[in-house]
Enzyme design. Structure first.
Site, PDB file in Angstrom:
ATOM      1  N   ALA A   7      -4.863  -3.740  -7.610  1.00 23.37           N
ATOM      2  CA  ALA A   7      -6.136  -3.142  -7.173  1.00 23.37           C
ATOM      3  C   ALA A   7      -5.848  -1.741  -6.647  1.00 23.37           C
ATOM      4  O   ALA A   7      -5.907  -1.491  -5.447  1.00 23.37           O
ATOM      5  CB  ALA A   7      -6.792  -4.012  -6.103  1.00 23.37           C
ATOM      6  N   GLU A   9       0.848  -1.198   0.000  1.00 20.54           N
ATOM      7  CA  GLU A   9       0.000   0.000   0.000  1.00 20.54           C
ATOM      8  C   GLU A   9       0.881   1.245   0.000  1.00 20.54           C
ATOM      9  O   GLU A   9       1.727   1.413   0.881  1.00 20.54           O
ATOM     10  CB  GLU A   9      -0.931  -0.031   1.227  1.00 20.54           C
ATOM     11  CG  GLU A   9      -1.663   1.247   1.517  1.00 20.54           C
ATOM     12  CD  GLU A   9      -2.528   1.756   0.355  1.00 20.54           C
ATOM     13  OE1 GLU A   9      -3.322   0.992  -0.196  1.00 20.54           O
ATOM     14  OE2 GLU A   9      -2.371   2.952  -0.003  1.00 20.54           O
ATOM     15  N   HIS A  31     -33.928  -8.647  21.413  1.00 24.00           N
ATOM     16  CA  HIS A  31     -32.854  -9.306  22.168  1.00 24.00           C
ATOM     17  C   HIS A  31     -32.946 -10.805  21.956  1.00 24.00           C
ATOM     18  O   HIS A  31     -34.036 -11.350  22.021  1.00 24.00           O
ATOM     19  CB  HIS A  31     -32.984  -8.966  23.650  1.00 24.00           C
ATOM     20  CG  HIS A  31     -31.998  -9.737  24.496  1.00 24.00           C
ATOM     21  ND1 HIS A  31     -30.661  -9.367  24.562  1.00 24.00           N
ATOM     22  CD2 HIS A  31     -32.144 -10.854  25.252  1.00 24.00           C
ATOM     23  CE1 HIS A  31     -30.032 -10.233  25.346  1.00 24.00           C
ATOM     24  NE2 HIS A  31     -30.900 -11.146  25.787  1.00 24.00           N
TER      25      HIS A  31
HETATM   26  P1  NAD Z   1      -9.367   1.922  -3.574  1.00 24.32           P
HETATM   27  O1  NAD Z   1      -9.272   3.355  -3.913  1.00 24.32           O
HETATM   28  O2  NAD Z   1     -10.315   1.474  -2.539  1.00 24.32           O
HETATM   29  O3  NAD Z   1      -7.926   1.374  -3.117  1.00 24.32           O
HETATM   30  C1  NAD Z   1      -6.783   1.474  -3.908  1.00 24.32           C
HETATM   31  C2  NAD Z   1      -5.588   1.559  -2.977  1.00 24.32           C
HETATM   32  O4  NAD Z   1      -4.427   1.418  -3.756  1.00 24.32           O
HETATM   33  C3  NAD Z   1      -5.478   2.880  -2.241  1.00 24.32           C
HETATM   34  O5  NAD Z   1      -5.355   2.640  -0.867  1.00 24.32           O
HETATM   35  C4  NAD Z   1      -4.237   3.519  -2.840  1.00 24.32           C
HETATM   36  O6  NAD Z   1      -3.513   4.271  -1.902  1.00 24.32           O
HETATM   37  C5  NAD Z   1      -3.439   2.308  -3.276  1.00 24.32           C
HETATM   38  N1  NAD Z   1      -2.517   2.551  -4.377  1.00 24.32           N
HETATM   39  C6  NAD Z   1      -2.725   3.280  -5.492  1.00 24.32           C
HETATM   40  N2  NAD Z   1      -1.644   3.217  -6.310  1.00 24.32           N
HETATM   41  C7  NAD Z   1      -0.744   2.407  -5.688  1.00 24.32           C
HETATM   42  C8  NAD Z   1       0.557   1.923  -6.018  1.00 24.32           C
HETATM   43  N3  NAD Z   1       1.134   2.234  -7.173  1.00 24.32           N
HETATM   44  N4  NAD Z   1       1.187   1.115  -5.138  1.00 24.32           N
HETATM   45  C9  NAD Z   1       0.582   0.767  -3.975  1.00 24.32           C
HETATM   46  N5  NAD Z   1      -0.643   1.191  -3.607  1.00 24.32           N
HETATM   47  C10 NAD Z   1      -1.299   1.995  -4.459  1.00 24.32           C
HETATM   48  O7  NAD Z   1      -9.605   1.182  -4.977  1.00 24.32           O
HETATM   49  P2  NAD Z   1      -9.976  -0.325  -5.290  1.00 24.32           P
HETATM   50  O8  NAD Z   1      -9.793  -1.181  -4.096  1.00 24.32           O
HETATM   51  O9  NAD Z   1      -9.233  -0.654  -6.537  1.00 24.32           O
HETATM   52  O10 NAD Z   1     -11.511  -0.208  -5.610  1.00 24.32           O
HETATM   53  C11 NAD Z   1     -11.945   0.617  -6.694  1.00 24.32           C
HETATM   54  C12 NAD Z   1     -13.317   1.173  -6.442  1.00 24.32           C
HETATM   55  O11 NAD Z   1     -14.268   0.126  -6.470  1.00 24.32           O
HETATM   56  C13 NAD Z   1     -13.399   1.861  -5.126  1.00 24.32           C
HETATM   57  O12 NAD Z   1     -13.647   3.223  -5.367  1.00 24.32           O
HETATM   58  C14 NAD Z   1     -14.562   1.239  -4.430  1.00 24.32           C
HETATM   59  O13 NAD Z   1     -15.508   2.222  -4.080  1.00 24.32           O
HETATM   60  C15 NAD Z   1     -15.201   0.305  -5.427  1.00 24.32           C
HETATM   61  N6  NAD Z   1     -15.457  -0.975  -4.764  1.00 24.32           N
HETATM   62  C16 NAD Z   1     -16.335  -1.018  -3.723  1.00 24.32           C
HETATM   63  C17 NAD Z   1     -16.547  -2.199  -3.062  1.00 24.32           C
HETATM   64  C18 NAD Z   1     -17.486  -2.241  -1.914  1.00 24.32           C
HETATM   65  O14 NAD Z   1     -18.318  -1.361  -1.794  1.00 24.32           O
HETATM   66  N7  NAD Z   1     -17.379  -3.215  -1.016  1.00 24.32           N
HETATM   67  C19 NAD Z   1     -15.864  -3.347  -3.429  1.00 24.32           C
HETATM   68  C20 NAD Z   1     -14.974  -3.262  -4.479  1.00 24.32           C
HETATM   69  C21 NAD Z   1     -14.782  -2.057  -5.136  1.00 24.32           C
END
Ligand code: NAD
Length: 474
Positions: free
Chosen positions: A276, A210, A451
């Site tokens: 991701a 991350e 409950h």
């Molecule tokens: P995210 O924005 O949640 O997380 C991506 C992460 O990757 C961030 O923490 C960022 O700091 C990190 N990052 C970015 N570039 C990087 C790099 N080069 N090296 C290391 N870390 C890096 O995005 P996601 O997990 O890909 O999800 C995408 C979208 O899909 C999100 O906006 C989310 O809202 C949506 N989504 C929602 C759900 C849910 O509601 N449960 C589930 C899956 C996806």
């Protein structure tokens, strides 16, 4: 088929297909254009959410959670099974069946609502026309209103090019047919944590890289700290914060990852690597230049607070526009726009959209965090209740997490509710409804909760805002 409609929706994900259904319910002659095909090349409605997102990931999260329970928790209940074995292809096939049922369900709903389903890639032309390309064939349709619901796509990073063999995006990560011994994940966000959890529970050694120093930045700090401890110390995920992946090299059967922490460079080899790092609006080639569609500085379709683009009669909704990339936000915008088109006065509260992360325990929240309340100079009170003191939770062998409530110090109006715990995804709805009705913490405190239920933790957190929790020392 006529080539003139009241409404053409481009995109049949949770934003687009819901918009199409609501338009049809309201008596509009509606077409929906979508180009998704399944692994057999057959059209498959439902977009990312149904095909390679929310639904298949939840199917695998559920299967893998059962493996985890059978391997580790059943013994606590006095149940012994011997060694638990996992048939990964069968697990994946179950997931595929669920997807197939649901996507066919959308096709059935379209038929029942007399929505014209057009397969192909849609492009907005000038004069409220949509050009649809399917292989070598092109056709043009026109409508009084057009709704662009084209969704989002994974962000690609040059240091880790996805081949969906060794380096996977979210779609590839849902189709791994054997448990990788070592799995790397770039990005410890929502997708990284959910997919990392699936394969961790099935036996992979999972490392998440991350870039940010902070874990789950949008989550209330008290909860994200506890979640980080649980996922790392409790579940064995290796989450490396403040880490930049600088290079990857795919060999025949493994991927070598080079990463930097502070000024030190390290390398590690994995059997598979998931990328991701976020998603971006899928707006490339969405409109002909002379259509004049305005995009914002982040490449999303530029819309006002009523999802109206700069072109009269053209709307955009879901992941392709501003706001969180969440299926339920897109669906609600779909209903909103359909009702707007027929002259109703719909309402959608963008400040009140719940978030859910389907880890174990789940994380769910609505409204502002304590950090945001501080930054905005709001005077507030907080209350919390740990699941370790909730009878139902203990009966389920769930001892971690809490419900935290933030209420305005003067008016007691609830400003935010944050849950780390079992079934947080379901529990959060009470808070969303309460906030939709501008409820105070006192309103929830005076509401009778069944409950023994997990929802009593919400009740106690509300009582705790004014120091009256009954099953913990305030
Ligand atoms: P995210 O924005 O949640 O997380 C991506 C992460 O990757 C961030 O923490 C960022 O700091 C990190 N990052 C970015 N570039 C990087 C790099 N080069 N090296 C290391 N870390 C890096 O995005 P996601 O997990 O890909 O999800 C995408 C979208 O899909 C999100 O906006 C989310 O809202 C949506 N989504 C929602 C759900 C849910 O509601 N449960 C589930 C899956 C996806």
């Amino acid at each position: 088929m006529s080539d003139k409609f009241d409404v053409i929706v481009v995109g049949a994900g949770p934003a687009g297909y819901v918009a199409a259904i609501r338009c049809a319910q309201l008596g509009l002659n509606t077409a929906c254009v979508d180009d998704w095909v399944d692994a057999d090349g057959k059209p498959s409605l439902g977009g990312t959410c149904l095909n390679v997102g929310c639904i298949p990931s939840k199917a695998l999260l559920d299967s893998s959670e059962k493996v985890e329970q059978a391997s580790h928790d059943f013994a606590n209940h006095g149940i012994s099974l011997g060694k638990v074995s996992v048939d990964v292809p069968k697990m994946i096939a179950r997931k595929d069946d669920i997807v197939s049922n649901l996507t066919k369900g959308i096709a059935g709903l379209f038929k029942a609502n007399k929505i014209t389903s057009i397969h192909g890639r849609g492009k907005l032309l000038a004069g409220k026309q949509v050009e649809v390309t399917n292989g070598k064939k092109t056709a043009t349709y026109s409508a009084d209103n057009i709704i662009l619901a084209v969704g989002s796509e994974p962000i690609a990073i040059p240091v880790a090019e996805v081949d969906n063999e060794l380096i996977l995006d979210n779609a590839g990560a849902l189709d791994i047919n054997a448990v990788p011994k070592k799995l790397g994940v770039i990005g410890a966000g929502v997708i990284g944590l959910e997919l990392g959890s699936v394969w961790n529970r099935l036996g992979s050694e999972v490392t998440l890289f991350e870039a940010m120093d902070e874990f789950l930045a949008p989550v209330d700090k008290q909860l994200s700290r506890e979640a980080l401890r649980t996922f790392t110390k409790g579940q064995g995920l290796d989450i490396k914060l403040g880490t930049m992946v600088t290079a990857t090299k795919a060999n025949k059967k493994s991927v070598k990852v080079t990463y930097r922490v502070k000024d030190e460079e390290h390398t590690e080899t994995f059997d598979k690597l998931i990328v991701a790092v976020g998603r971006r609006a899928n707006t490339k080639n969405i409109a002909a230049a002379d259509a004049g569609l305005k995009l914002d500085d982040r490449g999303r379709v530029d819309v006002d607070d009523q999802c109206r683009t700069n072109i009269d009669g053209v709307y955009a909704i879901g992941d392709a526009v501003k706001g969180p990339m969440l299926a339920h936000k897109g669906s609600e915008e779909g209903v909103f726009v359909a009702e707007l088109i027929v002259g109703q006065k719909p309402h959608m509260n963008h400040a009140n959209i719940p978030w859910v992360i389907y880890t174990h325990p789940e994380i769910a929240w609505v409204g502002i965090t304590e950090e945001e309340a501080k930054a905005q100079g709001i005077k507030y009170n907080t209350g919390f209740f740990p699941f370790a003191a909730n009878g139902r939770s203990l009966a389920m062998n769930e001892k971690g997490g809490r419900v935290k409530m933030i209420a305005d110090a003067e008016t007691d109006r609830i400003l935010g509710v944050h849950i780390l715990g079992p079934n947080a995804s379901e529990l959060i709805s009470e808070a969303v409804l309460a906030m939709e009705y501008s409820a105070s913490s006192e309103d929830i405190a005076r509401t009778i909760h069944g409950h023994p239920t997990l929802s009593e933790a919400m009740h106690e957190a509300a009582l705790s805002v004014t120091g009256r929790a009954l099953h913990k020392v305030n």
